[in-house]
Design a protein around this motif. Structure first.
Motif, mmCIF file in Angstrom:
data_model
loop_
_atom_site.group_PDB
_atom_site.id
_atom_site.type_symbol
_atom_site.label_atom_id
_atom_site.label_comp_id
_atom_site.label_asym_id
_atom_site.label_seq_id
_atom_site.Cartn_x
_atom_site.Cartn_y
_atom_site.Cartn_z
ATOM 1 N N PHE A 13 -2.630 10.110 -2.500
ATOM 2 C CA PHE A 13 -2.544 10.826 -2.403
ATOM 3 C C PHE A 13 -1.655 12.249 -3.411
ATOM 4 O O PHE A 13 -1.959 13.430 -3.286
ATOM 5 C CB PHE A 13 -0.909 10.799 -0.849
ATOM 6 N N ILE A 14 -0.602 11.879 -3.690
ATOM 7 C CA ILE A 14 -0.047 12.740 -4.608
ATOM 8 C C ILE A 14 -0.727 12.913 -6.006
ATOM 9 O O ILE A 14 -0.585 14.029 -6.865
ATOM 10 C CB ILE A 14 1.848 12.142 -5.164
ATOM 11 N N ASP A 35 -7.308 3.805 -10.825
ATOM 12 C CA ASP A 35 -6.304 2.844 -10.267
ATOM 13 C C ASP A 35 -6.815 1.558 -10.216
ATOM 14 O O ASP A 35 -7.900 1.426 -11.114
ATOM 15 C CB ASP A 35 -6.893 4.134 -8.700
ATOM 16 N N ASN A 75 5.876 2.652 -6.022
ATOM 17 C CA ASN A 75 7.889 2.744 -6.793
ATOM 18 C C ASN A 75 7.736 1.435 -7.624
ATOM 19 O O ASN A 75 8.863 1.682 -8.235
ATOM 20 C CB ASN A 75 9.404 2.814 -5.327
ATOM 21 N N HIS A 78 6.807 2.106 -11.019
ATOM 22 C CA HIS A 78 7.572 2.855 -12.160
ATOM 23 C C HIS A 78 8.138 2.512 -13.338
ATOM 24 O O HIS A 78 8.086 2.643 -14.589
ATOM 25 C CB HIS A 78 8.640 3.983 -11.171
ATOM 26 N N GLU A 95 6.435 9.496 -11.105
ATOM 27 C CA GLU A 95 7.029 9.994 -9.482
ATOM 28 C C GLU A 95 7.903 9.825 -9.125
ATOM 29 O O GLU A 95 8.909 9.491 -10.161
ATOM 30 C CB GLU A 95 6.013 10.074 -8.494
ATOM 31 N N LYS A 96 8.863 10.118 -8.408
ATOM 32 C CA LYS A 96 10.136 9.744 -8.372
ATOM 33 C C LYS A 96 10.124 8.427 -7.357
ATOM 34 O O LYS A 96 9.485 8.240 -6.779
ATOM 35 C CB LYS A 96 11.213 10.969 -7.198
ATOM 36 N N TRP A 167 3.537 1.027 2.244
ATOM 37 C CA TRP A 167 3.851 0.354 1.000
ATOM 38 C C TRP A 167 5.220 0.733 0.696
ATOM 39 O O TRP A 167 5.644 -1.052 0.907
ATOM 40 C CB TRP A 167 3.103 0.183 -0.246
ATOM 41 N N ARG A 168 5.652 2.128 1.312
ATOM 42 C CA ARG A 168 6.888 2.176 1.200
ATOM 43 C C ARG A 168 8.233 0.835 2.102
ATOM 44 O O ARG A 168 9.084 0.692 2.394
ATOM 45 C CB ARG A 168 7.249 3.279 1.853
ATOM 46 N N THR A 222 -1.001 7.356 2.184
ATOM 47 C CA THR A 222 -0.083 8.261 2.711
ATOM 48 C C THR A 222 -0.732 9.348 3.393
ATOM 49 O O THR A 222 -1.476 9.838 2.936
ATOM 50 C CB THR A 222 0.736 8.168 1.482
HETATM 51 N N1 NAD Z 1 7.207 14.381 -5.567
HETATM 52 C C1 NAD Z 1 6.799 14.247 -4.282
HETATM 53 O O1 NAD Z 1 7.135 15.129 -3.224
HETATM 54 C C2 NAD Z 1 5.943 13.513 -3.911
HETATM 55 C C3 NAD Z 1 5.238 12.855 -2.762
HETATM 56 C C4 NAD Z 1 3.971 12.124 -2.379
HETATM 57 C C5 NAD Z 1 5.007 10.624 -2.994
HETATM 58 N N2 NAD Z 1 5.450 10.580 -3.969
HETATM 59 C C6 NAD Z 1 5.211 9.505 -5.348
HETATM 60 O O2 NAD Z 1 4.625 9.346 -5.728
HETATM 61 C C7 NAD Z 1 4.552 7.908 -5.693
HETATM 62 C C8 NAD Z 1 3.205 7.280 -5.266
HETATM 63 O O3 NAD Z 1 2.963 8.012 -3.840
HETATM 64 P P1 NAD Z 1 1.494 8.435 -2.530
HETATM 65 O O4 NAD Z 1 2.359 8.805 -1.067
HETATM 66 O O5 NAD Z 1 0.424 8.567 -4.082
HETATM 67 O O6 NAD Z 1 0.646 6.450 -2.440
HETATM 68 P P2 NAD Z 1 -0.403 5.731 -2.988
HETATM 69 O O7 NAD Z 1 -0.145 5.056 -1.454
HETATM 70 O O8 NAD Z 1 -1.507 7.196 -1.664
HETATM 71 O O9 NAD Z 1 -1.093 5.711 -3.947
HETATM 72 C C9 NAD Z 1 -0.483 5.256 -5.101
HETATM 73 C C10 NAD Z 1 -1.952 4.782 -5.549
HETATM 74 O O10 NAD Z 1 -1.852 3.757 -6.635
HETATM 75 C C11 NAD Z 1 -2.351 3.232 -7.035
HETATM 76 N N3 NAD Z 1 -1.592 1.770 -7.806
HETATM 77 C C12 NAD Z 1 -1.311 0.386 -7.188
HETATM 78 N N4 NAD Z 1 -1.348 -0.491 -8.162
HETATM 79 C C13 NAD Z 1 -1.312 0.315 -9.609
HETATM 80 C C14 NAD Z 1 -1.547 0.181 -11.005
HETATM 81 N N5 NAD Z 1 -1.428 -1.296 -10.841
HETATM 82 N N6 NAD Z 1 -2.355 0.889 -11.828
HETATM 83 C C15 NAD Z 1 -2.888 1.968 -11.256
HETATM 84 N N7 NAD Z 1 -2.686 2.509 -9.912
HETATM 85 C C16 NAD Z 1 -2.615 1.569 -9.208
HETATM 86 C C17 NAD Z 1 -3.187 2.471 -5.388
HETATM 87 O O11 NAD Z 1 -4.483 1.836 -5.386
HETATM 88 C C18 NAD Z 1 -3.010 3.887 -5.025
HETATM 89 O O12 NAD Z 1 -3.833 4.279 -5.163
HETATM 90 C C19 NAD Z 1 4.975 7.149 -4.917
HETATM 91 O O13 NAD Z 1 6.309 6.488 -5.912
HETATM 92 C C20 NAD Z 1 5.932 8.436 -4.203
HETATM 93 O O14 NAD Z 1 7.771 8.254 -3.704
HETATM 94 C C21 NAD Z 1 5.947 11.831 -4.748
#
Ligand code: NAD
Length: 423
Positions: A13-14, A35, A75, A78, A95-96, A167-168, A222
């Protein structure tokens, strides 16, 4: 001028808003992605015309043309991935939350200290909204008088149903805190930034609304909606809701609450700062407007207008008034600020930054732990007393108190701090 090339790890997503923001900077370029789901990474790379797609973070780090890596993974990764990036000598935009424990985030700070050429930032993007920066300028200029109270919330509904899953929810992937770490962290970062102050004491009430959730047997991105899927029942012990009373270093009192189960609320992030002359309120769902409240004259609803904003705020807004600026613009400001810092050859610890540093994000992890501890022990928790300060206090208590009184005071000190192991 050659563009600064970057790679992105985690294409969920992000990652979309990172790609968009990097491209809008102008002097940076997404050169590669990776990814764990290679098919997803390849599809996104093709769709977005990104030339390289790697099978692992290690492969991406071995690419000499990449100078910056964005860590957009879940998370729990990270810490490990940020550490690898720093050790590879590349700059890191994480990312946070920075990590899922303060032990991990403290280690990242140490690794960074040993690699001072690396620029490291964290995507606390809400602070980069033009009107958030405008409120900050107005607070600094004394427009609201002396700030006395701060309050607000961040409410969402994406986990409202028992069948909503991500996953969260799994502690091993998201960390011991969910709602506070995920969205409360943004709220705390933003008010600390606006007030130039730190939350130093917290008292919380957290609630798990669904102790059992139904997890789809296949992975769901997400915010995605799904139908016709099979579920398995999963025990949940991370919070769907949290309320936190707090005190700041300067003496300001505050309260905020967060929820992922409030029907109709999507990204209802809002805060209000009450000063001795006026109050200011901002809601990110109507990011181009802010409210100013007075006791003796009509309140105002003010539209963002670069021509009227404080000199120091104009760098955060280029769109003319009436052309709405929003979430993606704040993200762009954050990413721009990070890349400009690198371009200008600035160094952390020496040159101030307006993006969140690892030190600031580490403090947010500590705040999150203090909030969990407060909920567990049903007490106020003082946040930032280091181990050495506690040891000093204990030696003073040992010298000056005896018997039962000494035990009571010592226990109270230990309970009121997260470092409960020190005796
Ligand atoms: N700053 C913001 O406003 C904001 C908003 C949403 C999410 N986030 C943060 O971004 C992070 C990701 O969230 P998201 O919503 O995008 O999650 P998501 O599940 O949509 O995406 C995470 C991606 O990481 C991949 N991944 C997992 N293990 C991996 C690895 N070892 N190597 C490479 N890729 C891997 C997954 O396959 C997935 O595609 C989180 O830490 C969340 O807190 C921040």
């Amino acid at each position: 001028m050659a563009k600064i090339k970057c790679g992105i790890a985690g294409m969920g997503f992000i990652s979309n808003s990172h790609i968009d923001a990097i491209r809008r900077v102008g002097f940076s370029e997404v050169s590669a992605v990776t990814d764990i789901n290679y098919g997803l990474a390849k599809r996104k790379a093709d769709e977005c015309y990104i030339p390289k797609c790697y099978k692992s973070v290690d492969e991406l780090l071995a690419d000499p043309e990449i100078a910056v890596v964005h860590n957009c993974t879940p998370n729990n990764l990270h810490f490990e991935i940020n550490k690898k990036i720093i050790l590879s000598g590349k700059h890191v935009f994480s990312e946070k939350p920075l990590a899922i424990s303060s032990k991990e985030s403290a280690e990242l700070i140490n690794v960074l200290k040993q690699n001072p050429e690396v620029v490291a930032g964290v995507n606390f993007n809400y602070r980069m909204n033009p009107l958030v920066q405008e409120i900050k300028a107005k607070v600094n200029n004394g427009d609201i008088g002396k700030p006395i109270l701060v309050h607000g919330s961040y409410l969402q509904d994406w986990l409202l149903y028992q069948t909503d899953y991500n996953w969260r929810i799994d502690k091993s992937l998201g960390g011991a805190s969910r709602c506070i770490a995920d969205i409360g962290s943004h709220w705390m970062d933003t008010v600390q930034e606006v007030l130039g102050d730190k939350i130093v004491e917290v008292c919380s009430d957290l609630a798990v609304i669904y102790k059992i959730r139904k997890k789809p047997k296949t992975q769901v991105e997400t915010f995605a909606t799904t139908t016709d899927i099979e579920y398995e029942e999963i025990k949940v012990d991370t919070e769907d809701y949290g309320a936190v009373m707090f005190k700041m270093k300067s003496g300001i009192h505050g309260v905020f609450y967060v929820s992922e189960v409030s029907a109709g609320r999507k990204c209802f992030f809002n805060f209000e700062i009450d000063g001795t002359k006026s109050s200011m309120h901002w809601n990110q769902e109507i990011a181009d407007w802010m409210w100013i409240g007075y006791k003796d004259k009509y309140n105002q609803q003010v539209m963002r207008n670069p021509n009227l904003m404080a000199e120091e705020t104009r760098q955060y807004t280029s769109l003319a008034a009436g052309h709405p600026a929003g979430w993606n613009d704040a993200e762009r400001n954050n990413v721009y600020s990070f890349y400009k810092y690198i371009l200008d050859g600035k160094k952390l610890g020496k040159d101030p930054s307006d993006f969140a540093t690892f030190d600031e994000a580490h403090y947010i992890v500590k705040l999150t732990e203090a909030i969990l501890e407060s909920n567990k022990t049903k007490r106020w928790i003082i946040v930032n007393i280091g181990h050495s300060s506690i040891r000093k206090l204990i030696s003073i208590i040992n010298k000056n108190y005896k018997g039962e009184l000494k035990t009571i005071i010592k226990n109270e000190l230990i309970i009121r701090n997260t470092c409960a192991k020190i005796k």
